[in-house]
Enzyme design. Structure first.
Site, PDB file in Angstrom:
ATOM      1  N   ARG A  79       0.807  -1.297   0.027  1.00  0.00           N
ATOM      2  CA  ARG A  79      -0.135  -0.046   0.107  1.00  0.00           C
ATOM      3  C   ARG A  79       0.778   1.208  -0.067  1.00  0.00           C
ATOM      4  NH1 ARG A  79      -2.331   2.033   4.476  1.00  0.00           N
ATOM      5  NH2 ARG A  79      -2.360  -0.056   5.353  1.00  0.00           N
ATOM      6  N   TYR A 132     -13.383  18.058 -15.856  1.00  0.00           N
ATOM      7  CA  TYR A 132     -13.649  16.622 -15.806  1.00  0.00           C
ATOM      8  C   TYR A 132     -15.248  16.400 -14.972  1.00  0.00           C
ATOM      9  CZ  TYR A 132     -14.041  11.644 -15.741  1.00  0.00           C
ATOM     10  OH  TYR A 132     -14.326  10.020 -15.596  1.00  0.00           O
ATOM     11  N   ASP A 202      -4.961  19.055 -14.878  1.00  0.00           N
ATOM     12  CA  ASP A 202      -5.310  17.866 -15.209  1.00  0.00           C
ATOM     13  C   ASP A 202      -4.913  17.663 -16.652  1.00  0.00           C
ATOM     14  OD1 ASP A 202      -6.466  15.523 -16.390  1.00  0.00           O
ATOM     15  OD2 ASP A 202      -8.327  15.698 -15.054  1.00  0.00           O
ATOM     16  N   LYS A 227      -6.468   6.559 -19.721  1.00  0.00           N
ATOM     17  CA  LYS A 227      -6.669   6.983 -21.081  1.00  0.00           C
ATOM     18  C   LYS A 227      -5.472   6.635 -22.089  1.00  0.00           C
ATOM     19  CE  LYS A 227     -10.543   8.124 -19.290  1.00  0.00           C
ATOM     20  NZ  LYS A 227     -10.715   9.332 -18.686  1.00  0.00           N
TER      21      LYS A 227
HETATM   22  C1  LIG Z   1     -11.193  10.009 -17.260  1.00  0.00           C
HETATM   23  C2  LIG Z   1     -10.553  11.022 -16.649  1.00  0.00           C
HETATM   24  C3  LIG Z   1     -10.443  11.292 -15.407  1.00  0.00           C
HETATM   25  C4  LIG Z   1     -11.052  10.167 -14.417  1.00  0.00           C
HETATM   26  O1  LIG Z   1      -9.788   9.196 -14.570  1.00  0.00           O
HETATM   27  P1  LIG Z   1     -10.378   7.660 -14.124  1.00  0.00           P
HETATM   28  O2  LIG Z   1      -8.956   7.024 -14.531  1.00  0.00           O
HETATM   29  O3  LIG Z   1     -11.398   7.362 -14.892  1.00  0.00           O
HETATM   30  O4  LIG Z   1     -10.631   7.718 -12.805  1.00  0.00           O
HETATM   31  C5  LIG Z   1     -10.241  12.836 -14.880  1.00  0.00           C
HETATM   32  N1  LIG Z   1      -9.771  13.673 -15.749  1.00  0.00           N
HETATM   33  C6  LIG Z   1      -9.849  13.509 -17.130  1.00  0.00           C
HETATM   34  C7  LIG Z   1      -9.713  14.672 -18.056  1.00  0.00           C
HETATM   35  C8  LIG Z   1     -10.487  12.300 -17.804  1.00  0.00           C
HETATM   36  O5  LIG Z   1     -10.546  12.208 -18.962  1.00  0.00           O
END
Ligand SMILES: *Cc1c(COP(=O)(O)O)cnc(C)c1O
Length: 412
Positions: A79, A132, A202, A227
């Site tokens: 962890r 998001y 982000d 992604k």
């Molecule tokens: C998908 C996404 C998230 C969240 O990510 P997860 O891996 O699904 O928790 C956050 N910010 C953006 C821009 C995203 O496309």
């Protein structure tokens, strides 16, 4: 047997004949870094190694005590850290030009940890309205229960973030660039210059191949590595990168939060990094071809793509993005009904809600990614019934254009 190639050490500028250190990663192109990075805990394996063990054996009492005191020790307890996860974190830090990274079980694990690790009751957060949707929900629905308030501003206005900062109260300013789904950009130069609060970007839609926010003085960069970074739709993974000091603080919180990245997902993240630059390049080439076709199609009212001169922030995109990315969003003249028809007629492009993988995907933001938003919130971020988002994969652009053209034909 073939001879292993050997590299002659360059001693030309060493008066005492000692070896110069190997070139730092700064000297390498991102494509080289992507292949070379994150190999510390690989032994002699070429491919990323999966370390599944939850705990590790110490040599002695003293070593066990030393490991317990180092929250980043990869061979102590799973962890806290893990050798596979640590390799992924090192690779991400190198690609972002960061001192350190911490991986999470998802992008939202990273986002929520950043907020909860750095904010206390009474603190204030500024975020952009084009963020998001689950980050927005987290800030609106969860944070107030802990006494953390959020103000939302228009991220396309370079002054808006700073204007909303309350001195002494605002601890965090959060941007997303490019922002989903209309691909609005935040001017990273002015964002990184904000003084006082910690700045967070982000950068999921960009990946470090397209932009590196830390170069602009931004404090933290987060990714949903689910992604394009993992890039094959086979991992749920998040990561945050920044200074040693901030990441150590976040890591300390994350050990208690428990949103720890699984070694298997980190393995897929690292495997994805190896080919990230070429995948992002091809996805951007395909996205430009699709965007260009869509822009001249009579059924399409507007196309949003940072690589098109019609993008309202085209100049900024030219300055800030190394590539315009793999997402294309457009508004259909026929609204929701046209959107439903188009989505149902697509044959090669698949109906799924994610981005950055090998398969080209179509998403209807109003009924999927942004389904939790109220009508005025949807309007504020420009999402209509006829808004369609395409995440370009790795199929040939001509095949994708043919599929879209066929599906659009009944709309004119
Ligand atoms: C998908 C996404 C998230 C969240 O990510 P997860 O891996 O699904 O928790 C956050 N910010 C953006 C821009 C995203 O496309």
């Amino acid at each position: 047997m073939t001879q292993q190639p050997t590299v002659e050490p360059d001693t030309s500028d060493c008066a005492d004949g000692s070896l110069v250190s190997p070139p730092s990663s700064d000297a390498y192109d991102a494509r080289t870094v992507a292949v070379r990075a994150g190999r510390l805990y690989n032994d002699t394996a070429l491919a990323p190694v999966l370390w599944g063990s939850s705990a590790y054996v110490a040599d002695s009492f003293d070593q066990a005590r030393q490991f317990a005191g180092d929250v980043a020790e990869p061979k102590f307890y799973g962890r806290n850290s893990n050798p596979t996860v640590s390799n992924f974190e090192h690779a991400m830090a190198e690609l972002e030009g960061a001192e350190a990274s911490r991986a999470f079980a998802s992008g939202m694990g990273a986002v929520s940890a950043v907020v909860l690790a750095l904010c206390s009751s009474g603190d204030h957060v500024v975020a952009q309205s084009q963020i998001y949707s689950h980050t927005q929900l987290f800030l609106q629905a969860v944070c107030p229960r802990f006494g953390i308030d959020a103000t939302f501003v228009d991220g396309a206005d370079p002054e808006a973030f700073e204007a909303a900062v309350i001195p002494g109260k605002t601890t965090l300013v959060i941007a997303e660039s490019p922002a989903n789904p209309k691909l609005t950009l935040v001017d990273l130069e002015s964002f990184g210059a904000i003084k006082g609060p910690i700045t967070v970007v982000d950068s999921t839609l960009a990946t470090p191949i397209v932009q590196r926010p830390l170069e602009y003085g931004v404090d933290l960069v987060v990714h949903s590595a689910t992604k394009a970074i993992a890039g094959h739709n086979d991992a749920i993974l998040g990561v945050v990168s920044g200074s040693d000091e901030l990441i150590a603080w976040i890591r300390g919180f994350a050990i208690l939060q428990g949103a720890v990245a699984s070694p298997f997902d980190a393995l897929n993240g690292l495997r994805g990094i190896r080919t990230l630059p070429i995948r992002v390049q091809q996805q951007a080439d395909t996205a430009l071809a699709l965007a260009t076709m869509l822009e001249s199609h009579p059924a399409v009212r507007a196309v949003f793509y940072p690589g098109l001169e019609s993008h309202p922030q085209y100049e900024l995109a030219q300055r800030q993005l190394d590539l315009p990315g793999g997402l294309v969003t457009f508004d259909l003249a026929g609204g929701l009904e046209a959107g439903v028809g188009l989505i149902n007629r697509l044959q090669l492009v698949q109906r799924a809600t994610s981005l950055g993988g090998p398969e080209t995907l179509v998403t209807h933001p109003a009924s999927t990614t942004h389904v939790g938003l109220l009508p005025d919130e949807l309007a504020a971020v420009g999402i209509e019934g006829g808004t369609i988002r395409i995440s370009c994969g790795l199929e040939h652009a001509d095949d994708l254009i043919a599929d879209l053209t066929r599906a659009l034909a009944p709309l004119v």
